[in-house]
Scaffold this active site. Structure first.
Site, short mmCIF file in Angstrom:
data_model
loop_
_atom_site.label_atom_id
_atom_site.label_comp_id
_atom_site.label_asym_id
_atom_site.label_seq_id
_atom_site.Cartn_x
_atom_site.Cartn_y
_atom_site.Cartn_z
N PHE A 43 0.89 -1.23 0.08
CA PHE A 43 -0.01 0.14 -0.04
C PHE A 43 0.91 1.27 -0.05
O PHE A 43 1.86 1.56 0.75
CB PHE A 43 -0.78 -0.23 1.37
CG PHE A 43 -1.99 1.16 1.21
CD1 PHE A 43 -2.95 1.33 0.57
CD2 PHE A 43 -1.70 2.05 2.36
CE1 PHE A 43 -3.76 2.27 0.56
CE2 PHE A 43 -2.75 2.98 2.53
CZ PHE A 43 -3.73 3.25 1.47
N SER A 111 3.90 -6.39 2.92
CA SER A 111 2.72 -5.79 3.37
C SER A 111 1.42 -5.99 2.90
O SER A 111 0.97 -6.97 2.87
CB SER A 111 3.32 -4.08 3.20
OG SER A 111 2.53 -3.39 4.19
N MET A 112 0.63 -4.94 2.69
CA MET A 112 -0.50 -5.28 1.94
C MET A 112 -0.36 -6.07 0.58
O MET A 112 -1.35 -7.00 0.30
CB MET A 112 -1.11 -3.94 1.54
CG MET A 112 -2.60 -4.19 0.81
SD MET A 112 -3.42 -2.60 0.05
CE MET A 112 -2.71 -2.49 -1.50
N ASP A 212 9.12 -3.31 13.33
CA ASP A 212 8.44 -2.83 12.31
C ASP A 212 7.48 -1.74 12.77
O ASP A 212 6.63 -1.74 13.65
CB ASP A 212 7.42 -4.04 11.69
CG ASP A 212 6.72 -3.71 10.51
OD1 ASP A 212 6.44 -2.55 10.32
OD2 ASP A 212 6.60 -4.56 9.66
N HIS A 242 10.22 -2.25 8.30
CA HIS A 242 9.14 -2.93 7.52
C HIS A 242 9.30 -3.15 6.20
O HIS A 242 9.14 -4.27 5.56
CB HIS A 242 8.08 -1.86 7.46
CG HIS A 242 6.78 -2.36 6.85
ND1 HIS A 242 5.94 -3.40 7.07
CD2 HIS A 242 6.11 -1.55 5.68
CE1 HIS A 242 5.04 -3.40 6.27
NE2 HIS A 242 5.12 -2.64 5.35
#
Length: 270
Positions: A43, A111-112, A212, A242
């Site tokens: 994202f 992530s996303m 993160d 992250h």
């Protein structure tokens, strides 16, 4: 390098950084079989955050499809015009292409992007030999997320989440703002995904950074508690934040994911 603003609007990102990637399989490097890998950014990010990993996979002989998600790679304002469903449709299209052209397929995401891989595993597990997710987001401990359905009508964006990277000089070239309409849609998608995690039975390799600043421990807890897969492993990254795909632990991710892909595609062949 910080992304500049022009007249209050973000300058367009360099198209060479955000361009999708598509490569053909080289079966002579993969035991005679055509192996495809879907590579998905997260994202407010773009393929720049995943390009080194995608290139490593291509050099190993895998076919790579690395799409640019709708609303990404341009200006953050464009992200408020699309939804979770648009992103799911994009990864489904990339998966369809890989399945049509290869003998086995694996999906990897950050992530996303990891959440979208989990979505594929829940809905299209028969088409996948396995998935690899890095700091996958499916939940949050942040209380303000509950306000997004209302806040998105009053505030277009909040400060961004890009460049949570420990390695000096690394840059994911993500948006400097977090568009709230898009964020609200994303978290709604996460809620549905959490309910469907038990449908995931294929092999899953999950890398998680010990520190993160974007995705908190609630996502790890949900993934560990929710999956039905009997071939699941969580590996902790001690030297990355992250965006671990651009951080100190990136070589480890590349090597260990390649071992996983080789194993699960071989096992799928039987």
């Amino acid at each position: 390098m910080k992304i500049p603003f022009l007249g209050g609007r973000q300058a367009l990102l360099d198209p060479t950084l955000v361009a999708p990637m598509s490569t053909a399989a080289r079966p002579e490097l993969t035991g005679g079989r055509r192996i495809g890998v879907l590579v998905q950014h997260g994202f407010t990010g773009n393929p720049a955050s995943m390009r080194p990993w995608a290139q490593d996979l291509a050099e190993r002989g895998y076919a790579v499809e690395m799409p640019l998600l709708p609303g990404h790679g341009t200006r953050w304002q464009d992200l408020n015009k699309v939804t979770w469903d648009d992103w799911v449709a994009t990864v489904e299209g990339a998966l369809d292409k890989l399945v049509a052209e290869n003998d086995a397929v694996v999906a990897v995401g950050l992530s996303m992007g990891g959440a979208l891989c989990l979505r594929l595993a829940a809905d299209h597990g028969d088409d996948l030999a396995g998935i690899v997710v890095v700091n996958a987001a499916v939940d949050t401990l942040r209380k303000d997320v509950k306000l997004l359905p209302v806040l998105k009508h009053a505030v277009p964006a909040m400060p961004g989440i890009a460049n949570d990277i420990k390695k000096p000089g690394a840059d994911e070239h993500g948006y400097p703002m977090t568009p709230l309409r898009a964020a609200a849609s994303m978290f709604a998608g996460y809620a549905e995904l959490r309910r469907d995690l038990p449908r995931i039975t294929i092999p899953v390799l999950f890398f998680r950074s010990a520190e993160d600043h974007v995705v908190d421990i609630s996502s790890s807890r949900a993934i560990n508690a929710g999956l039905s897969s009997k071939d699941f492993e969580e590996r902790v990254l001690e030297d990355s934040y992250h965006v671990a795909t651009l951080d100190h632990d990136a070589p480890r991710i590349f090597a260990e994911s390649a071992e996983f892909i080789e194993r699960v595609t071989r096992e799928q062949q039987g």
